[in-house]
Scaffold this motif. Structure first.
Motif, mmCIF file in Angstrom:
data_model
loop_
_atom_site.group_PDB
_atom_site.id
_atom_site.type_symbol
_atom_site.label_atom_id
_atom_site.label_comp_id
_atom_site.label_asym_id
_atom_site.label_seq_id
_atom_site.Cartn_x
_atom_site.Cartn_y
_atom_site.Cartn_z
ATOM 1 N N LYS A 42 0.864 -1.176 0.000
ATOM 2 C CA LYS A 42 0.000 0.000 0.000
ATOM 3 C C LYS A 42 0.898 1.222 0.000
ATOM 4 C CE LYS A 42 -3.394 2.482 2.734
ATOM 5 N NZ LYS A 42 -4.058 2.551 4.023
ATOM 6 N N PRO A 43 0.681 2.141 -0.941
ATOM 7 C CA PRO A 43 1.523 3.336 -0.997
ATOM 8 C C PRO A 43 1.301 4.240 0.213
ATOM 9 C CG PRO A 43 0.086 3.160 -2.941
ATOM 10 C CD PRO A 43 -0.326 2.102 -1.994
ATOM 11 N N GLU A 44 2.307 4.991 0.527
ATOM 12 C CA GLU A 44 2.193 6.043 1.532
ATOM 13 C C GLU A 44 1.582 7.279 0.875
ATOM 14 O OE1 GLU A 44 3.051 5.755 4.778
ATOM 15 O OE2 GLU A 44 3.600 3.655 4.422
ATOM 16 N N TYR A 45 1.090 8.206 1.685
ATOM 17 C CA TYR A 45 0.488 9.426 1.149
ATOM 18 C C TYR A 45 1.486 10.133 0.230
ATOM 19 C CZ TYR A 45 -1.980 13.829 0.806
ATOM 20 O OH TYR A 45 -2.633 14.932 0.320
ATOM 21 N N GLY A 46 1.039 10.488 -0.968
ATOM 22 C CA GLY A 46 1.867 11.187 -1.950
ATOM 23 C C GLY A 46 2.734 10.282 -2.803
ATOM 24 N N ALA A 68 -11.216 6.750 -4.618
ATOM 25 C CA ALA A 68 -10.748 6.044 -5.820
ATOM 26 C C ALA A 68 -9.498 5.227 -5.512
ATOM 27 C CB ALA A 68 -10.474 7.033 -6.949
ATOM 28 N N ASP A 69 -8.582 5.785 -4.727
ATOM 29 C CA ASP A 69 -7.381 5.045 -4.324
ATOM 30 C C ASP A 69 -7.765 3.816 -3.503
ATOM 31 O OD1 ASP A 69 -5.611 6.952 -5.438
ATOM 32 O OD2 ASP A 69 -5.622 8.122 -3.593
ATOM 33 N N LYS A 70 -8.630 4.005 -2.538
ATOM 34 C CA LYS A 70 -9.050 2.905 -1.655
ATOM 35 C C LYS A 70 -9.774 1.816 -2.438
ATOM 36 C CE LYS A 70 -9.419 6.006 2.288
ATOM 37 N NZ LYS A 70 -10.349 6.708 3.178
ATOM 38 N N PHE A 71 -10.593 2.230 -3.403
ATOM 39 C CA PHE A 71 -11.307 1.252 -4.219
ATOM 40 C C PHE A 71 -10.337 0.437 -5.062
ATOM 41 C CE2 PHE A 71 -13.668 -0.010 -8.073
ATOM 42 C CZ PHE A 71 -14.634 -0.807 -7.469
ATOM 43 N N ARG A 72 -9.363 1.102 -5.679
ATOM 44 C CA ARG A 72 -8.360 0.366 -6.473
ATOM 45 C C ARG A 72 -7.616 -0.633 -5.595
ATOM 46 N NH1 ARG A 72 -7.004 5.764 -8.390
ATOM 47 N NH2 ARG A 72 -8.222 6.107 -10.261
ATOM 48 N N LEU A 73 -7.250 -0.223 -4.384
ATOM 49 C CA LEU A 73 -6.551 -1.130 -3.467
ATOM 50 C C LEU A 73 -7.436 -2.315 -3.110
ATOM 51 C CD1 LEU A 73 -3.943 -1.539 -1.784
ATOM 52 C CD2 LEU A 73 -5.136 -0.371 0.087
ATOM 53 N N TRP A 74 -8.688 -2.067 -2.806
ATOM 54 C CA TRP A 74 -9.633 -3.117 -2.448
ATOM 55 C C TRP A 74 -9.799 -4.117 -3.595
ATOM 56 C CZ3 TRP A 74 -14.764 -4.031 -4.258
ATOM 57 C CH2 TRP A 74 -15.468 -4.971 -3.518
#
Length: 170
Positions: A42-46, A68-74
């Motif tokens: 999981k990427p860090e902020y930025g 959108a970031d959280k959905f892609r990760l999920w």
């Protein structure tokens, strides 16, 4: 025990029964330490990451904790490198070609040994078709060996490489 005191005075079997199969370390003094469970990267902020966009292209994004970031990760659509995103895209394309070539999903009353599967040979990283009783590419099966061979022949070299990738470095 470094679990908030919940494991004090417990036997190992009691502790496992209560806490499940979390990875642990048993220290020389007999105490138990719960090890951090590894999950997907999981990427860090930025931080930059790559994903497959809705038009089927690999795109770079910057992690901002947005939905959108959280959905892609999920969805499993967050990759640390462009190479990882490319491999995932090639695997998805190969899966579609297997289904388009007459592949079937699910058990449908068959046992593994009754169906033909395409799977990678570990020794030379080529795809073969056989009646196989173990995990195979996408668990897509074929009624005939010829159907499986046709599916493999429909793949590009990149798609074949993505299916044969065993986790080693490029």
């Amino acid at each position: 025990c470094e679990d908030g005191g919940r494991g004090a005075g417990m036997t190992l079997n009691e502790y496992i029964a209560e806490n499940g199969n979390k990875p642990i370390e048993i220290r020389e003094d007999g105490t138990i330490r719960i090890l951090e469970e590894k999950g997907p990267w999981k990427p860090e902020y930025g931080e930059r990451y790559y994903a497959i966009s809705d038009d089927g292209k690999r795109r770079a994004y910057q992690w901002s904790h947005e939905n959108a970031d959280k959905f892609r990760l999920w969805m499993g659509n967050v990759f640390q490198t462009e190479t990882e995103a490319k491999r995932a895209l090639n695997r998805l394309r190969a899966r579609k070609k297997f289904l388009d070539a007459g592949g079937h999903e699910g058990m449908d009353g068959y046992r593994f040994g009754d169906r033909y599967h395409a799977y990678p040979q570990r020794c030379d990283k080529t795809l073969i078709v056989a009646k196989e009783g173990s995990v195979t590419a996408f668990d897509i099966w074929f009624e005939t060996e010829a159907d499986g061979r046709r599916a493999i022949e429909s793949l590009t070299d990149d798609e074949k490489a993505a299916l044969c990738w065993m986790g080693e470095n490029e």
